[in-house]
Design a protein around this motif. Sequence first.
Motif, PDB file in Angstrom:
ATOM      1  N   UNK B 220       0.831  -1.202   0.000  1.00  0.00           N
ATOM      2  CA  UNK B 220       0.000   0.000   0.000  1.00  0.00           C
ATOM      3  C   UNK B 220       0.862   1.247   0.000  1.00  0.00           C
ATOM      4  N   UNK B 221       0.227   2.362  -0.294  1.00  0.00           N
ATOM      5  CA  UNK B 221       0.886   3.660  -0.225  1.00  0.00           C
ATOM      6  C   UNK B 221       0.628   4.282   1.153  1.00  0.00           C
ATOM      7  N   UNK B 222       1.405   5.322   1.456  1.00  0.00           N
ATOM      8  CA  UNK B 222       1.164   6.059   2.693  1.00  0.00           C
ATOM      9  C   UNK B 222       2.401   6.191   3.573  1.00  0.00           C
ATOM     10  N   UNK B 223       3.534   5.705   3.082  1.00  0.00           N
ATOM     11  CA  UNK B 223       4.765   5.843   3.856  1.00  0.00           C
ATOM     12  C   UNK B 223       4.835   4.854   5.007  1.00  0.00           C
ATOM     13  N   UNK B 224       5.970   4.903   5.726  1.00  0.00           N
ATOM     14  CA  UNK B 224       6.273   3.885   6.735  1.00  0.00           C
ATOM     15  C   UNK B 224       5.151   3.712   7.761  1.00  0.00           C
ATOM     16  N   UNK B 225       4.609   4.806   8.243  1.00  0.00           N
ATOM     17  CA  UNK B 225       3.602   4.707   9.308  1.00  0.00           C
ATOM     18  C   UNK B 225       2.182   4.904   8.783  1.00  0.00           C
ATOM     19  N   UNK B 226       2.018   4.988   7.455  1.00  0.00           N
ATOM     20  CA  UNK B 226       0.697   5.310   6.903  1.00  0.00           C
ATOM     21  C   UNK B 226      -0.074   4.110   6.412  1.00  0.00           C
ATOM     22  N   UNK B 227       0.006   2.998   7.126  1.00  0.00           N
ATOM     23  CA  UNK B 227      -0.741   1.793   6.725  1.00  0.00           C
ATOM     24  C   UNK B 227      -2.234   2.123   6.721  1.00  0.00           C
ATOM     25  N   UNK B 228      -2.927   1.938   5.591  1.00  0.00           N
ATOM     26  CA  UNK B 228      -4.350   2.292   5.556  1.00  0.00           C
ATOM     27  C   UNK B 228      -5.192   1.360   6.437  1.00  0.00           C
ATOM     28  N   UNK B 229      -6.301   1.872   6.916  1.00  0.00           N
ATOM     29  CA  UNK B 229      -7.139   1.108   7.853  1.00  0.00           C
ATOM     30  C   UNK B 229      -7.578  -0.222   7.261  1.00  0.00           C
ATOM     31  N   UNK B 230      -7.860  -0.243   5.946  1.00  0.00           N
ATOM     32  CA  UNK B 230      -8.350  -1.503   5.363  1.00  0.00           C
ATOM     33  C   UNK B 230      -7.250  -2.557   5.332  1.00  0.00           C
ATOM     34  N   UNK B 231      -5.986  -2.130   5.341  1.00  0.00           N
ATOM     35  CA  UNK B 231      -4.894  -3.112   5.406  1.00  0.00           C
ATOM     36  C   UNK B 231      -4.887  -3.805   6.770  1.00  0.00           C
ATOM     37  N   UNK B 232      -5.218  -3.056   7.822  1.00  0.00           N
ATOM     38  CA  UNK B 232      -5.340  -3.661   9.146  1.00  0.00           C
ATOM     39  C   UNK B 232      -6.486  -4.664   9.186  1.00  0.00           C
ATOM     40  N   UNK B 233      -7.589  -4.318   8.520  1.00  0.00           N
ATOM     41  CA  UNK B 233      -8.732  -5.242   8.494  1.00  0.00           C
ATOM     42  C   UNK B 233      -8.399  -6.510   7.711  1.00  0.00           C
ATOM     43  N   UNK B 234      -7.656  -6.357   6.605  1.00  0.00           N
ATOM     44  CA  UNK B 234      -7.240  -7.528   5.830  1.00  0.00           C
ATOM     45  C   UNK B 234      -6.394  -8.459   6.693  1.00  0.00           C
ATOM     46  N   UNK B 235      -5.478  -7.880   7.472  1.00  0.00           N
ATOM     47  CA  UNK B 235      -4.628  -8.698   8.336  1.00  0.00           C
ATOM     48  C   UNK B 235      -5.476  -9.408   9.389  1.00  0.00           C
ATOM     49  N   UNK B 236      -6.479  -8.705   9.921  1.00  0.00           N
ATOM     50  CA  UNK B 236      -7.380  -9.330  10.887  1.00  0.00           C
ATOM     51  C   UNK B 236      -8.106 -10.525  10.294  1.00  0.00           C
ATOM     52  N   UNK B 237      -8.549 -10.393   9.042  1.00  0.00           N
ATOM     53  CA  UNK B 237      -9.235 -11.515   8.390  1.00  0.00           C
ATOM     54  C   UNK B 237      -8.284 -12.684   8.143  1.00  0.00           C
ATOM     55  N   UNK B 238      -7.016 -12.378   7.868  1.00  0.00           N
ATOM     56  CA  UNK B 238      -6.022 -13.447   7.696  1.00  0.00           C
ATOM     57  C   UNK B 238      -5.937 -14.288   8.970  1.00  0.00           C
ATOM     58  N   UNK B 239      -5.834 -13.605  10.131  1.00  0.00           N
ATOM     59  CA  UNK B 239      -5.755 -14.362  11.385  1.00  0.00           C
ATOM     60  C   UNK B 239      -7.061 -15.090  11.674  1.00  0.00           C
ATOM     61  N   UNK B 240      -8.181 -14.462  11.361  1.00  0.00           N
ATOM     62  CA  UNK B 240      -9.464 -15.136  11.581  1.00  0.00           C
ATOM     63  C   UNK B 240      -9.540 -16.430  10.769  1.00  0.00           C
ATOM     64  N   UNK B 241      -9.012 -16.409   9.543  1.00  0.00           N
ATOM     65  CA  UNK B 241      -9.025 -17.625   8.713  1.00  0.00           C
ATOM     66  C   UNK B 241      -8.187 -18.741   9.327  1.00  0.00           C
ATOM     67  N   UNK B 242      -7.072 -18.362   9.959  1.00  0.00           N
ATOM     68  CA  UNK B 242      -6.111 -19.393  10.353  1.00  0.00           C
ATOM     69  C   UNK B 242      -6.140 -19.762  11.826  1.00  0.00           C
ATOM     70  N   UNK B 243      -6.724 -18.939  12.680  1.00  0.00           N
ATOM     71  CA  UNK B 243      -6.716 -19.244  14.122  1.00  0.00           C
ATOM     72  C   UNK B 243      -8.042 -19.809  14.605  1.00  0.00           C
ATOM     73  N   UNK B 244      -9.111 -19.619  13.829  1.00  0.00           N
ATOM     74  CA  UNK B 244     -10.420 -20.086  14.306  1.00  0.00           C
ATOM     75  C   UNK B 244     -10.556 -21.589  14.126  1.00  0.00           C
TER      76      UNK B 244
END
Lengths: 244, 244
Positions: B220-244
């Motif tokens: 994504x764009x946004x620089x080192x600390x500019x991770x967009x909110x939807x990228x955080x949600x995507x990561x959350x779904x990744x863990x939901x797929x693998x930990x549940x």
Amino acid sequence: MRFTSERHLDDGVLERAFTLGDIPGFLWTPAFATAQVPLILLGHPPLGLGRMYPRLVARARRAAADGFAAAAIELPGSGDRPRWAAAERARAELHRVLAAGEAVSDEIVDALVLPLVDRAVPESQAALDAFLSLPEVGGPVGYSGGVISIGIRLAVVEPRIVAAGLFAGSFVPRLIVEQARQVTIPLHVLLQWDDEGNDRQAALELFDAFGSTEKTLHANMGGHTGVPWYAGEDAGRFFARHLR
Amino acid sequence: MRFTSERHLDDGVLERAFTLGDIPGFLWTPAFATAQVPLILLGHPPLGLGRMYPRLVARARRAAADGFAAAAIELPGSGDRPRWAAAERARAELHRVLAAGEAVSDEIVDALVLPLVDRAVPESQAALDAFLSLPEVGGPVGYSGGVISIGIRLAVVEPRIVAAGLFAGSFVPRLIVEQARQVTIPLHVLLQWDDEGNDRQAALELFDAFGSTEKTLHANMGGHTGVPWYAGEDAGRFFARHLR
């Protein structure tokens, strides 16, 4: 645009086949929408609408579940549409160099892709005119998948397209890479990391070239046709963010 | 592990501060869970738990909303934990070459990162022992973010970790890149494409090196600390797929 048939799919999607001049196509709309819906123009590789139908209708169902219409038209030179000699020669030349294990030259890529883009883009724009004149279809419009060079040119020349989900999986002429710098709409780019038929470095350079301040690259494993299901859902969420 | 304080956050999350030997940390658990919950080990950069707390608690709240516990421990040499001379020298040398505009050598990266990995990984494993001995925390375990070299080593040596979300944003020693080939768990890698402090080509080579058959790169764009909110949600779904 003349509708030639219609049927209701089991999940509340109205599918209509149509012809626009001599171009066949499909329009899918959520059957129970009470207001004008946004539209996703479904791109596809030049393999013919008939062969692509199962994948297109799956994408259309997902779009309808999000409250969007979806549409696809046959590409020039594909399906039942007339071939043209230069495209056939370029395709034969591509197959020859691939079979010989030679590098695919810029000349072959240009001959293969640029005439297709030059023909497909105005046809897509005419189709948009027709779709958006229907009372049930409003805007905004998203462009999804298919031949990435067509998506890039459309993103540059067609202001009704406000977001594009692109598949980095085909040859891109240098001219189109240069045009990518003029793209400013939000982009969601899918790359199959281990795509045997794709030049990964070229795909990464193309992603870098896009002028959009919001652009996302999702790279996955699974080969050219092995896009994982969650990558499709991510693309759906991208359109939901930008078309609603 | 000795709990030193606890409080209920407003969204049904129990936050407990603890010490494990001389290592401080936080454990967040869904307050209303009726069965053992999976755990996400929250990695973070070596800036001290206190400074990282706001971002950690936000990630812990998201994990709890998905039904997961989350935990973070202070890194060796960070926060109130004792510095060690070699790490301080390596950090001073890094700052010197960055200020001088010189290239960061493999020697500096090794001196900076390898001792941190060698110390942090067994501490994380001891912390896992403690967390998983609690009646409310089961498995499986995911590792999320932080110093990517620590995540890679943990993914190789710690079989209780079944999925890792990594942030491609820091220097990685050659030894760790080689170890990345031994990683086989599902990976979700985040890359800030325009991260001014990151070597993008090195990050892409590292992603390529991972041995996992399921690995996804989200750039994504946004620089080192500019991770967009939807990228955080995507990561959350990744863990939901693998930990549940």
